[in-house]
Enzyme design. Sequence first.
Site, PDB file in Angstrom:
ATOM      1  N   LYS A 149       0.690 -52.141  11.476  1.00  0.00           N
ATOM      2  CA  LYS A 149       1.563 -51.514  11.691  1.00  0.00           C
ATOM      3  C   LYS A 149       2.131 -50.738  12.640  1.00  0.00           C
ATOM      4  O   LYS A 149       2.100 -50.229  13.713  1.00  0.00           O
ATOM      5  CB  LYS A 149       1.282 -50.125   9.920  1.00  0.00           C
ATOM      6  N   TYR A 155       7.842 -54.569   0.056  1.00  0.00           N
ATOM      7  CA  TYR A 155       7.099 -54.291  -0.555  1.00  0.00           C
ATOM      8  C   TYR A 155       7.791 -54.047  -2.052  1.00  0.00           C
ATOM      9  O   TYR A 155       7.217 -52.393  -3.046  1.00  0.00           O
ATOM     10  CB  TYR A 155       7.357 -52.644   0.056  1.00  0.00           C
ATOM     11  N   PHE A 163       5.410 -43.256  -3.312  1.00  0.00           N
ATOM     12  CA  PHE A 163       5.076 -42.937  -1.536  1.00  0.00           C
ATOM     13  C   PHE A 163       6.170 -43.501  -1.560  1.00  0.00           C
ATOM     14  O   PHE A 163       6.497 -44.187   0.038  1.00  0.00           O
ATOM     15  CB  PHE A 163       3.878 -43.125  -1.708  1.00  0.00           C
ATOM     16  N   ARG A 218      -9.627 -58.382   3.913  1.00  0.00           N
ATOM     17  CA  ARG A 218      -9.389 -57.116   3.525  1.00  0.00           C
ATOM     18  C   ARG A 218     -11.054 -55.938   3.706  1.00  0.00           C
ATOM     19  O   ARG A 218     -10.989 -55.134   3.722  1.00  0.00           O
ATOM     20  CB  ARG A 218      -9.363 -57.337   2.044  1.00  0.00           C
ATOM     21  N   ARG A 251      -9.417 -50.015  10.065  1.00  0.00           N
ATOM     22  CA  ARG A 251      -8.629 -48.049   9.343  1.00  0.00           C
ATOM     23  C   ARG A 251      -9.910 -47.015   9.317  1.00  0.00           C
ATOM     24  O   ARG A 251      -9.277 -46.393  10.023  1.00  0.00           O
ATOM     25  CB  ARG A 251      -8.656 -48.744   7.758  1.00  0.00           C
ATOM     26  N   ASN A 292      -1.942 -46.389   8.100  1.00  0.00           N
ATOM     27  CA  ASN A 292      -3.291 -46.934   8.017  1.00  0.00           C
ATOM     28  C   ASN A 292      -3.435 -48.305   8.964  1.00  0.00           C
ATOM     29  O   ASN A 292      -4.132 -48.855   8.193  1.00  0.00           O
ATOM     30  CB  ASN A 292      -3.756 -46.676   6.687  1.00  0.00           C
ATOM     31  N   HIS A 351      -1.770 -54.114   7.386  1.00  0.00           N
ATOM     32  CA  HIS A 351      -1.633 -54.725   6.315  1.00  0.00           C
ATOM     33  C   HIS A 351      -2.356 -56.050   6.085  1.00  0.00           C
ATOM     34  O   HIS A 351      -2.452 -56.631   6.970  1.00  0.00           O
ATOM     35  CB  HIS A 351       0.112 -55.033   5.688  1.00  0.00           C
ATOM     36  N   GLU A 361       4.109 -63.531   1.210  1.00  0.00           N
ATOM     37  CA  GLU A 361       4.096 -63.488   2.120  1.00  0.00           C
ATOM     38  C   GLU A 361       4.327 -63.728   3.668  1.00  0.00           C
ATOM     39  O   GLU A 361       4.890 -63.118   4.167  1.00  0.00           O
ATOM     40  CB  GLU A 361       2.847 -62.133   1.828  1.00  0.00           C
TER      41      GLU A 361
HETATM   42  P1  GDP Z   1      -3.680 -51.308   0.613  1.00  0.00           P
HETATM   43  O1  GDP Z   1      -3.327 -53.324  -0.175  1.00  0.00           O
HETATM   44  O2  GDP Z   1      -5.048 -50.841   1.124  1.00  0.00           O
HETATM   45  O3  GDP Z   1      -2.301 -51.438   2.191  1.00  0.00           O
HETATM   46  O4  GDP Z   1      -2.937 -50.708   0.060  1.00  0.00           O
HETATM   47  P2  GDP Z   1      -1.858 -50.650  -1.203  1.00  0.00           P
HETATM   48  O5  GDP Z   1      -1.213 -52.007  -1.657  1.00  0.00           O
HETATM   49  O6  GDP Z   1      -2.449 -49.988  -2.393  1.00  0.00           O
HETATM   50  O7  GDP Z   1      -0.547 -49.797  -0.389  1.00  0.00           O
HETATM   51  C1  GDP Z   1       0.312 -50.022   0.333  1.00  0.00           C
HETATM   52  C2  GDP Z   1       0.249 -49.081   1.509  1.00  0.00           C
HETATM   53  O8  GDP Z   1       1.084 -47.966   0.964  1.00  0.00           O
HETATM   54  C3  GDP Z   1      -0.796 -48.235   1.829  1.00  0.00           C
HETATM   55  O9  GDP Z   1      -1.383 -49.650   2.770  1.00  0.00           O
HETATM   56  C4  GDP Z   1      -0.503 -47.436   2.618  1.00  0.00           C
HETATM   57  O10 GDP Z   1       0.049 -47.488   4.161  1.00  0.00           O
HETATM   58  C5  GDP Z   1       0.902 -46.742   2.256  1.00  0.00           C
HETATM   59  N1  GDP Z   1       0.424 -45.878   0.481  1.00  0.00           N
HETATM   60  C6  GDP Z   1      -0.941 -46.501   0.200  1.00  0.00           C
HETATM   61  N2  GDP Z   1      -0.699 -45.084  -1.297  1.00  0.00           N
HETATM   62  C7  GDP Z   1      -0.605 -44.501  -0.234  1.00  0.00           C
HETATM   63  C8  GDP Z   1      -0.217 -43.214  -0.386  1.00  0.00           C
HETATM   64  O11 GDP Z   1      -1.106 -42.687  -1.687  1.00  0.00           O
HETATM   65  N3  GDP Z   1       0.287 -42.606  -0.138  1.00  0.00           N
HETATM   66  C9  GDP Z   1       1.301 -42.291   0.993  1.00  0.00           C
HETATM   67  N4  GDP Z   1       1.530 -41.541   1.609  1.00  0.00           N
HETATM   68  N5  GDP Z   1       0.950 -44.021   1.153  1.00  0.00           N
HETATM   69  C10 GDP Z   1       0.039 -45.050   0.807  1.00  0.00           C
HETATM   70 MG    MG Z   2      -1.913 -54.048  -1.289  1.00  0.00          MG
END
Ligand code: GDP
Ligand code: MG
Length: 140
Positions: A11, A51, A59, A87, A104, A114, A117, A128
């Site tokens: 990222k 996304y 968010f 993961r 992370r 973070n 992805h 993807e």
């Molecule tokens: P991942 O699969 O661990 O990447 O997490 P998710 O699929 O739930 O979310 C996608 C991405 O959205 C995350 O990697 C973060 O960059 C962002 N994100 C997730 N939760 C939050 C949140 O609560 N606040 C904000 N600002 N970004 C978030």
């Molecule tokens: Mg995810």
Amino acid sequence: MAVTRTFSIIKPDATRRNLTGGVTKMLEDAGLRVVASKRIQMTREQAEGFYAVHSERPFFNDLVTFMISGPVVVQVLEGEDAVLTNRTVMGATNPDNADEGTIRKTYAESIEANSVHGSDSDENAAIEIEYFFKPEEIVG
Ligand code: GDP
Ligand code: MG
């Protein structure tokens, strides 16, 4: 277990801090092989499409703006049980909750910035990968 593929993004927070190599080293040390890689600047439309599953989350707009705030490195990773292996080395979404030794925990700045992805299922990995790569760009 079988050798499978997953999709990864380094990222903008990580490319900005010159951590492309550091992140990739951690992926490789976890047993994953980079079989496709390119550095791109995502468009807003591309990031929104990628996304789309999160489009109703509060968010979403911040996430899209972050993902286009600088270059990213999109990669196809291959290895034993690649989705789970990736993961595991990525660590929890929120770096405060990520285990020691994960990408992370090591590099992420916040729950949003973070660093990486990774696909969450074989089905989504295939979708993807196809979103960013032509078949001939992947060389195993
Ligand atoms: P991942 O699969 O661990 O990447 O997490 P998710 O699929 O739930 O979310 C996608 C991405 O959205 C995350 O990697 C973060 O960059 C962002 N994100 C997730 N939760 C939050 C949140 O609560 N606040 C904000 N600002 N970004 C978030
Ligand atoms: Mg995810």
